[in-house]
Design an enzyme around this catalytic site. Structure first.
Site, PDB file in Angstrom:
ATOM      1  CG  HIS A  96       2.482   1.486  -3.060  1.00 53.10           C
ATOM      2  ND1 HIS A  96       2.609   0.532  -2.340  1.00 53.10           N
ATOM      3  CD2 HIS A  96       3.526   3.212  -2.176  1.00 53.10           C
ATOM      4  CE1 HIS A  96       2.728   1.023  -0.779  1.00 53.10           C
ATOM      5  NE2 HIS A  96       2.915   2.730  -0.559  1.00 53.10           N
ATOM      6  CD  GLU A 145       6.839   3.646   0.303  1.00 50.63           C
ATOM      7  OE1 GLU A 145       6.238   4.199   1.305  1.00 50.63           O
ATOM      8  OE2 GLU A 145       5.550   2.862   0.224  1.00 50.63           O
TER       9      GLU A 145
HETATM   10  P1  13P Z   1       1.708   4.499   6.299  1.00 52.82           P
HETATM   11  O1  13P Z   1       2.787   5.382   6.499  1.00 52.82           O
HETATM   12  O2  13P Z   1       0.680   4.414   6.587  1.00 52.82           O
HETATM   13  O3  13P Z   1       2.753   3.744   6.554  1.00 52.82           O
HETATM   14  O4  13P Z   1       2.033   4.097   4.765  1.00 52.82           O
HETATM   15  C1  13P Z   1       3.399   4.330   3.927  1.00 52.82           C
HETATM   16  C2  13P Z   1       3.401   4.281   1.954  1.00 52.82           C
HETATM   17  O5  13P Z   1       3.055   3.504   2.161  1.00 52.82           O
HETATM   18  C3  13P Z   1       3.452   5.545   1.583  1.00 52.82           C
HETATM   19  O6  13P Z   1       3.480   5.117  -0.062  1.00 52.82           O
END
Ligand code: 13P
Length: 220
Positions: A96, A145
């Protein structure tokens, strides 16, 4: 019909009583969830509770950890290893952007984490920030992401996410599923999941409220 992954990443949120309340309100079995794999990723301290609640309440939900030690069991103070996670979870989030940024996790560490996950039968959900992020061997599920979309209320456009997902698949032939993450809500979920190369979502903020997460699942 493609199988959709709807993954809740609770991040560093919820004490035991809050997790219990969330699960008590989470009437997932009232929803039609054929072809949807629902995964909840709580903090390590909640894995045992969430696992027994899911069993007791017969919820159709899988568990993921948010991280895994790059080391096997042994003298690594403070680490939570794959053997310990395997007791509770089927999935583990690796790489992440928050761990890359705040915990300085580099590609070599992340490779070792993937090796450990696979050794202990955990499916890595490997996070990439764009199509150029290296993906370790044997990863089948990737979550795209973009950092600018995380926790900002400013999601990527579905068209761009689709294009990045397509490129990720073209570069990494082993990948089976590409998820999108970043400011996903019950309002915008379908604009992402209807894209042909997007197989689900990784949800942070909007997964902290069980009612909103139910709506996300319903609207996916
Ligand atoms: P948000 O949905 O708060 O933008 O976070 C996304 C995330 O990092 C999921 O791993």
């Amino acid at each position: 019909m493609k199988k959709l992954f709807i993954v809740a990443n609770w991040k560093s949120n919820k004490a035991t009583f809050e997790a219990k309340n969330w699960l008590d309100e989470f009437k997932i079995n009232d929803l039609e969830i054929e072809n949807k794999e629902i995964v909840i990723c709580p903090s390590f301290n909640l894995l045992s509770l969430v696992s027994s609640e899911i069993r007791n309440q017969k919820l159709e939900v899988k568990i993921g950890a948010q991280d895994i030690s790059p080391f096997d069991e042994g003298a690594y103070t403070g680490e939570i290893n794959g053997k310990q996670i395997e007791e509770f979870a089927d999935y583990v989030i690796i790489g992440h952007s928050e761990r890359r940024q705040y915990c300085k996790e580099d590609n070599e560490t992340l490779n070792r984490k993937v090796v450990m996950a696979i050794k202990y039968n955990l499916l890595p959900i490997f996070c990439v920030q764009n199509q150029n992020t290296p993906v370790p061997p044997n990863v089948k599920i990737v979550a795209y992401e973009p950092v600018s979309a995380i926790g900002t209320g400013n999601p990527d456009t579905p068209d761009n996410a689709e294009q990045v997902a397509r490129t990720i698949r073209a570069i990494n032939k082993e990948i089976i599923s590409v998820l999108y993450g970043g400011s996903v809500t019950s309002e915008n979920i379908n604009s992402f999941t209807k894209m042909p190369n997007i197989d689900g979502v990784l949800v942070g903020t909007s997964s902290l409220d069980s009612m909103e997460f139910l709506k996300i699942i319903n609207n996916a």
